[in-house]
Design a protein around this motif. Structure first.
Motif, mmCIF file in Angstrom:
data_model
loop_
_atom_site.group_PDB
_atom_site.id
_atom_site.type_symbol
_atom_site.label_atom_id
_atom_site.label_comp_id
_atom_site.label_asym_id
_atom_site.label_seq_id
_atom_site.Cartn_x
_atom_site.Cartn_y
_atom_site.Cartn_z
ATOM 1 N N ILE A 168 -8.319 9.328 4.124
ATOM 2 C CA ILE A 168 -7.497 10.428 4.629
ATOM 3 C C ILE A 168 -7.453 10.357 6.147
ATOM 4 C CG2 ILE A 168 -7.147 12.925 4.682
ATOM 5 C CD1 ILE A 168 -8.872 13.159 2.201
ATOM 6 N N TYR A 169 -6.242 10.513 6.709
ATOM 7 C CA TYR A 169 -6.055 10.527 8.157
ATOM 8 C C TYR A 169 -5.291 11.803 8.538
ATOM 9 C CZ TYR A 169 -7.597 5.677 8.323
ATOM 10 O OH TYR A 169 -8.358 4.529 8.224
ATOM 11 N N ALA A 170 -5.466 12.237 9.756
ATOM 12 C CA ALA A 170 -4.778 13.425 10.253
ATOM 13 C C ALA A 170 -4.695 13.361 11.771
ATOM 14 C CB ALA A 170 -5.516 14.693 9.822
ATOM 15 N N SER A 177 1.341 8.424 10.284
ATOM 16 C CA SER A 177 1.751 7.491 9.230
ATOM 17 C C SER A 177 2.053 6.104 9.792
ATOM 18 C CB SER A 177 2.980 8.033 8.493
ATOM 19 O OG SER A 177 2.692 9.254 7.864
ATOM 20 N N SER A 178 2.766 6.070 10.905
ATOM 21 C CA SER A 178 3.099 4.773 11.498
ATOM 22 C C SER A 178 1.836 4.067 12.003
ATOM 23 C CB SER A 178 4.102 4.959 12.644
ATOM 24 O OG SER A 178 3.584 5.850 13.622
ATOM 25 N N ALA A 232 0.863 -1.181 0.000
ATOM 26 C CA ALA A 232 0.000 0.000 0.000
ATOM 27 C C ALA A 232 0.901 1.233 0.000
ATOM 28 C CB ALA A 232 -0.929 0.006 1.206
ATOM 29 N N ILE A 233 0.291 2.369 -0.217
ATOM 30 C CA ILE A 233 1.057 3.617 -0.297
ATOM 31 C C ILE A 233 0.478 4.620 0.676
ATOM 32 C CG2 ILE A 233 1.695 5.572 -1.768
ATOM 33 C CD1 ILE A 233 0.833 2.229 -3.326
ATOM 34 N N ILE A 234 1.374 5.280 1.409
ATOM 35 C CA ILE A 234 0.989 6.389 2.271
ATOM 36 C C ILE A 234 1.530 7.676 1.659
ATOM 37 C CG2 ILE A 234 1.392 7.520 4.493
ATOM 38 C CD1 ILE A 234 1.271 4.833 5.826
ATOM 39 N N LEU A 235 0.636 8.629 1.415
ATOM 40 C CA LEU A 235 1.026 9.951 0.933
ATOM 41 C C LEU A 235 1.013 10.881 2.146
ATOM 42 C CD1 LEU A 235 1.654 11.495 -1.746
ATOM 43 C CD2 LEU A 235 -0.760 12.123 -1.792
ATOM 44 N N ARG A 236 2.190 11.129 2.700
ATOM 45 C CA ARG A 236 2.281 11.960 3.907
ATOM 46 C C ARG A 236 2.387 13.425 3.508
ATOM 47 N NH1 ARG A 236 6.338 9.916 8.286
ATOM 48 N NH2 ARG A 236 7.925 10.589 6.798
ATOM 49 N N ILE A 244 -2.194 13.525 6.831
ATOM 50 C CA ILE A 244 -1.839 14.935 7.004
ATOM 51 C C ILE A 244 -1.160 15.102 8.368
ATOM 52 C CG2 ILE A 244 -2.770 17.269 7.260
ATOM 53 C CD1 ILE A 244 -5.077 16.376 5.407
ATOM 54 N N SER A 245 0.013 15.737 8.364
ATOM 55 C CA SER A 245 0.708 15.963 9.634
ATOM 56 C C SER A 245 0.342 17.342 10.185
ATOM 57 C CB SER A 245 2.219 15.810 9.456
ATOM 58 O OG SER A 245 2.702 16.640 8.415
ATOM 59 N N ASP A 246 1.148 18.357 9.980
ATOM 60 C CA ASP A 246 0.832 19.682 10.517
ATOM 61 C C ASP A 246 -0.297 20.356 9.744
ATOM 62 O OD1 ASP A 246 2.767 19.896 12.638
ATOM 63 O OD2 ASP A 246 4.283 19.972 11.072
#
Length: 350
Positions: free
Chosen positions: A191-193, A300-301, A135-139, A173-175
């Motif tokens: 989508i996660y944040a 992401s982790s 799978a792919i994570i787009l950070r 999404i981080s910051d």
């Protein structure tokens, strides 16, 4: 009278010889050489010191000249290599087994930035094509940027998802993941944040400056010659024309409509029925979850471990080469961003 002619004066040269000494000298047949006056000796010492100092300075100048020549040569060599190989490749995997691919979207999304469509799309293609990526994570950590670059990336994500239906893409999404960055995220499966992340800002903005008032105060006349009635469209040194403003607002509304359509297509019925969603407001991650802008809270982790089930992350992102970092430290790009924002009026998703 010269110094040599004054050696018989008291206080100059050697002490006068006594009669006995003169007779002894005559008997021995020796001849005494004239003595150097003390002032002349001091003058010669000063000249000698001056010459030695000049020689030392010349040696230092030669050494510094060689140093700066070598420095200039190394700088030019690094610059040529940076132009030839502007970005480093993806980070090589330390594992041969199954893994979760990671692609970073960092900073402003623009053609001349690291977060350009070329770099991100290239990294995504490598991540999808890799046999061992599950799978792919787009950070994402970006305030947005060019709608064109964001649209390119959005379309490519949709294409890659169709081509590789067994591999899901998760945007994390981080910051901040706002405007054009959220445009990209909307193409992901989920989508996660973080609960405090900044999410949304679905709108379009274009800005500039008007200098007509200052020009009148200092007595500067604008002389502009064009071929084409709209060639000086929204010229900052000319008064605003109502027709031009209305036309430009139409362009912004069209771009905004494209943005909204892409978000609706990507998110579907997960979006809440709230008219503020597309007003340009930015939300916290917790608020975004309630509005359906994201699907969950996590890093992401967390997504790799709990959602995908493969916690080994391999970074496929394209990054600046070490040579480019060195050149940047020498100041090649200092001030370029400031000058660009001062002199240009760009259309951006915000």
């Amino acid at each position: 009278m010269s110094d040599w002619e004054s050696d018989r004066n008291p206080g100059w040269g050697s002490e006068p010889e006594s009669g006995a000494e003169k007779d002894a000298g005559k008997r021995s047949g020796s001849r005494k050489s004239p003595a150097i006056p003390p002032e002349s000796a001091r003058d010669w010492k000063l000249i000698e010191k001056l010459v030695m100092s000049l020689q030392s300075e010349q040696r230092k100048s030669r050494r510094w000249g060689i140093f700066f020549k070598l420095l200039t040569f190394g700088y030019l060599f690094a610059l040529l290599l940076m132009i030839q190989f502007p970005f480093g490749g993806a980070l090589e995997s330390a594992t041969k087994g199954k893994h979760t691919a990671l692609v970073e979207v960092e900073g402003t999304i623009a053609a001349d930035e690291l977060a350009s469509a070329d770099n991100i799309v290239g990294a995504l293609r490598n991540a999808f094509e890799a046999e061992n990526s599950v799978a792919i994570i787009l950070r994402i950590n970006s305030p947005g940027g060019s709608p064109v670059q964001s649209g390119y990336i959005y379309d490519e994500i949709v294409r890659l998802r169709d081509e590789y239906p067994d591999k899901k893409l998760y945007a994390v999404i981080s910051d901040i993941g706002a405007s054009g960055a959220y445009y990209i995220a909307a193409a992901a499966d989920e989508i996660y944040a973080d609960k405090a992340s900044l999410v949304g800002s679905i709108g379009v903005v274009a800005g500039g400056f008007g200098f007509t008032g200052i020009m009148e105060k200092i007595g500067v006349d604008r002389r502009l010659y064009t071929a084409g009635e709209n060639k000086a469209f929204l010229d900052p040194f000319s008064p605003e024309e109502e027709e031009e403003v209305q036309f430009w607002e139409g362009v912004l509304k069209t771009t905004h409509g494209q943005f909204i359509e892409s978000v609706r297509e990507g998110r579907g019925d997960r979006l809440a029925d709230d008219e503020r969603l597309f007003s340009g407001l930015v939300w916290s991650g917790e608020q975004a979850l309630e509005l359906g802008l994201i699907d969950g809270l996590g890093s992401s982790s967390h997504v790799a471990r709990q959602v995908i089930g493969q916690e080994d992350l391999v970074d496929y992102s394209r990054r600046k080469s070490p040579l480019q970092d060195i050149v940047d430290q020498f100041g090649v790009s200092v001030g370029s961003g400031i000058a660009r924002y001062i002199t240009e009026s760009r259309l951006e998703l915000r």
